[in-house]
Design a protein around this motif. Sequence first.
Motif, PDB file in Angstrom:
ATOM      1  N   ASN A 310     -16.325  17.394 -14.913  1.00  0.00           N
ATOM      2  CA  ASN A 310     -16.174  17.409 -13.457  1.00  0.00           C
ATOM      3  C   ASN A 310     -16.889  18.622 -12.874  1.00  0.00           C
ATOM      4  O   ASN A 310     -16.372  19.743 -12.885  1.00  0.00           O
ATOM      5  CB  ASN A 310     -14.696  17.416 -13.087  1.00  0.00           C
ATOM      6  CG  ASN A 310     -14.466  17.292 -11.593  1.00  0.00           C
ATOM      7  OD1 ASN A 310     -15.398  17.374 -10.792  1.00  0.00           O
ATOM      8  ND2 ASN A 310     -13.217  17.099 -11.199  1.00  0.00           N
ATOM      9  N   ALA A 312     -17.478  19.300  -9.851  1.00  0.00           N
ATOM     10  CA  ALA A 312     -17.062  19.644  -8.489  1.00  0.00           C
ATOM     11  C   ALA A 312     -16.009  20.747  -8.454  1.00  0.00           C
ATOM     12  O   ALA A 312     -15.625  21.196  -7.374  1.00  0.00           O
ATOM     13  CB  ALA A 312     -16.538  18.406  -7.770  1.00  0.00           C
ATOM     14  N   LYS A 313     -15.531  21.183  -9.606  1.00  0.00           N
ATOM     15  CA  LYS A 313     -14.504  22.226  -9.620  1.00  0.00           C
ATOM     16  C   LYS A 313     -14.734  23.144 -10.808  1.00  0.00           C
ATOM     17  O   LYS A 313     -15.362  22.769 -11.808  1.00  0.00           O
ATOM     18  CB  LYS A 313     -13.097  21.604  -9.670  1.00  0.00           C
ATOM     19  CG  LYS A 313     -12.852  20.723 -10.884  1.00  0.00           C
ATOM     20  CD  LYS A 313     -11.526  19.969 -10.786  1.00  0.00           C
ATOM     21  CE  LYS A 313     -10.327  20.867 -10.809  1.00  0.00           C
ATOM     22  NZ  LYS A 313      -9.057  20.102 -10.864  1.00  0.00           N
ATOM     23  N   ALA A 314     -14.233  24.368 -10.682  1.00  0.00           N
ATOM     24  CA  ALA A 314     -14.370  25.338 -11.756  1.00  0.00           C
ATOM     25  C   ALA A 314     -13.595  24.867 -12.992  1.00  0.00           C
ATOM     26  O   ALA A 314     -12.575  24.192 -12.870  1.00  0.00           O
ATOM     27  CB  ALA A 314     -13.840  26.696 -11.293  1.00  0.00           C
ATOM     28  N   ASP A 317     -18.272  23.616 -12.499  1.00  0.00           N
ATOM     29  CA  ASP A 317     -19.248  23.697 -11.412  1.00  0.00           C
ATOM     30  C   ASP A 317     -20.413  24.604 -11.798  1.00  0.00           C
ATOM     31  O   ASP A 317     -21.443  24.635 -11.118  1.00  0.00           O
ATOM     32  CB  ASP A 317     -18.581  24.184 -10.122  1.00  0.00           C
ATOM     33  CG  ASP A 317     -17.854  25.512 -10.290  1.00  0.00           C
ATOM     34  OD1 ASP A 317     -17.605  25.934 -11.442  1.00  0.00           O
ATOM     35  OD2 ASP A 317     -17.523  26.123  -9.253  1.00  0.00           O
ATOM     36  N   HIS A 446      -8.484  13.700  -8.504  1.00  0.00           N
ATOM     37  CA  HIS A 446      -9.470  14.633  -9.071  1.00  0.00           C
ATOM     38  C   HIS A 446      -8.784  15.701  -9.920  1.00  0.00           C
ATOM     39  O   HIS A 446      -9.264  16.840 -10.004  1.00  0.00           O
ATOM     40  CB  HIS A 446     -10.312  15.278  -7.966  1.00  0.00           C
ATOM     41  CG  HIS A 446     -11.008  14.286  -7.093  1.00  0.00           C
ATOM     42  ND1 HIS A 446     -12.107  13.554  -7.511  1.00  0.00           N
ATOM     43  CD2 HIS A 446     -10.756  13.891  -5.830  1.00  0.00           C
ATOM     44  CE1 HIS A 446     -12.500  12.753  -6.530  1.00  0.00           C
ATOM     45  NE2 HIS A 446     -11.695  12.933  -5.505  1.00  0.00           N
ATOM     46  N   ASN A 447      -7.689  15.312 -10.543  1.00  0.00           N
ATOM     47  CA  ASN A 447      -6.904  16.253 -11.330  1.00  0.00           C
ATOM     48  C   ASN A 447      -7.371  16.227 -12.787  1.00  0.00           C
ATOM     49  O   ASN A 447      -6.639  15.814 -13.690  1.00  0.00           O
ATOM     50  CB  ASN A 447      -5.415  15.917 -11.224  1.00  0.00           C
ATOM     51  CG  ASN A 447      -4.546  16.942 -11.916  1.00  0.00           C
ATOM     52  OD1 ASN A 447      -4.961  18.081 -12.118  1.00  0.00           O
ATOM     53  ND2 ASN A 447      -3.349  16.537 -12.309  1.00  0.00           N
ATOM     54  N   ASN A 449     -10.670  18.165 -15.510  1.00  0.00           N
ATOM     55  CA  ASN A 449     -11.964  18.812 -15.765  1.00  0.00           C
ATOM     56  C   ASN A 449     -12.811  17.972 -16.700  1.00  0.00           C
ATOM     57  O   ASN A 449     -14.042  18.002 -16.628  1.00  0.00           O
ATOM     58  CB  ASN A 449     -11.766  20.199 -16.377  1.00  0.00           C
ATOM     59  CG  ASN A 449     -10.991  21.129 -15.476  1.00  0.00           C
ATOM     60  OD1 ASN A 449      -9.829  21.431 -15.762  1.00  0.00           O
ATOM     61  ND2 ASN A 449     -11.608  21.589 -14.389  1.00  0.00           N
ATOM     62  N   GLN A 485     -18.744  13.811 -10.703  1.00  0.00           N
ATOM     63  CA  GLN A 485     -18.932  14.357  -9.355  1.00  0.00           C
ATOM     64  C   GLN A 485     -20.357  14.897  -9.170  1.00  0.00           C
ATOM     65  O   GLN A 485     -20.572  15.979  -8.596  1.00  0.00           O
ATOM     66  CB  GLN A 485     -17.898  15.428  -9.062  1.00  0.00           C
ATOM     67  CG  GLN A 485     -16.447  14.914  -9.066  1.00  0.00           C
ATOM     68  CD  GLN A 485     -16.099  14.125  -7.811  1.00  0.00           C
ATOM     69  OE1 GLN A 485     -15.838  14.674  -6.768  1.00  0.00           O
ATOM     70  NE2 GLN A 485     -16.118  12.803  -7.940  1.00  0.00           N
TER      71      GLN A 485
END
Length: 562
Positions: A310, A312-314, A317, A446-447, A449, A485
């Motif tokens: 993913n 879109a998140k740390a 990203d 979106h929970n 990684n 993402q």
Amino acid sequence: MSHRSHRSRSRRALLSALPLSALILAGCSGDNSGPAADEDREPVVGGTLTYATGDAEPDCLDPHNGGNYPQSLVSSQFLETLFTRDENDEIIPWLAESAELSDDGLTYTITVREGIQFSDGTPLTSEAIKANVEHLQDPETKSSTGYLGVEQVESVDVVDDRTAELHMSRPDNSLLESLAMQWTAIHSPESLDRTENEICEQPIGTGPFVVESWDRQQQIILQRNDDYVLPNRDEGRDARAEDNDGQAYLDEIIWRFIPEASTRYAALESGEVDVIDNPQPDNVRQAIDTGTFGHLDAPRPGSSNRLELNSAKAPFDDPAVREAFIKSLDINSSIDGLFFDTVDRSYSLLSSVEPLGISAEELFTPDVDRANQLLDEAGWDTKDDDGIRTKDGERLELTFPVSTNQSVPAEQSLFEQIQATAAEVGFDVQIELLDLSSWYAALGEHNYNLVSAPYTKVGPSVLRILYHSEGTIPAPSGYFANNAQVTDDEIDQLLMDAEQTTDEQERADLYEQAQRRILEDYYVLPLYNQQNQFLYRADVGGMGDTNAVANPLYYSVFVDAQ
């Protein structure tokens, strides 16, 4: 299915009807082995086949509604598609007789066959095309896979009883591939006037079986459709037993739900069931080596089975952290130890049955030193007492929801080995074992990684669904497909151009460029083909035929002992 090298030709070519004998000889078949693979056996008419699936029980038997693989698997027995895919990876007509694409790429003219009727007695006409496309596009249907397949159809005009024109909002060279998927299968247009619950309980199609009953959490009973007509039925009679007038051999199929792999296999051994899916790799290996059971390996089209990161998140990203995670893993050793040579490692975004897939093995060679260097440079240069890297007081934690309905125990063990190996360089991978509905909920929020979310679709256009920025927007069902993402303008343009060109060589080149960019940016860790294997008893004959999305078809299957 066999692989075919790419050939340059226009996609404006007319798809003409083929005689059924050609369709049968060229039809998609999985790799088949074992005692029931003998083509000289005399088919037996009548009897019951009991099938045990480990996939999650569908909430709805209509593959338009939602759009997951368990729906596709069972509905292939009672709903048919306009097109299918042959062993040479070509799209050919099935319920359709022909298709023609206009020079501007914006109108498909599809003609349906004569003499086909739905199990409610409604004749197949072009009205069915219009009704089914509109059903897929209706937000109340809550479609995902099917909706995305016909998303570019702007309107459908009924020209006459057998001909419909599909007008596109933009060129889409993948439409016929999408119309070969089970998630766009054709219902009786009369039946679509019923309530959602009625459609879900008993879809009405043209297939060789009909839904007799559904005892939830137990089984579905499918009975032979005595009015079934194969396309080009006269050609097909040669494949039937003398006392069978073109219908399926079996009287009925009992479709049971047995979640535990060991319980399914024990039921196969005892004779309680005749066919099982999702067997454990050691059981597959034993079946292959001893010939005790027949084995059907039918890789699904579309994507490979892979881990998506993913972005879109740390922490993913950061491309350096994505690369570090992938470089920290020795996937080949884990696969060798867990799968008993029943799968081949993939280095591709696409299934091995997709001719336009590329492989990039060089990107996925384990390199722990490189992984550590990348993490140090990215600022994850300290470790806590557990050996987990930290940055600005945050631990390098990864949430990894896993669907127990979609991952056999061997695959779950693979994920646990990934967890252990990644910990050696400082990643804390938190695996969460979830049922299917909870897993979908985690993705919808979106929970995560990391996620393993196989996606089945005919053709390379699956790449647009999975990696175009539009894929971050949910379909009417609420499901979104771009789990990595990815939002990259260059990738978006490559995928759009690949889907709109009418030149096959250009299409292949554009898809290759898109795949390389996605792989080189480490959004994805390919693993192997989507697992789609079946074991069956020696008294089961005729196994091997599959449809375009690799679902076994039981029209030609029979059982000796009753």
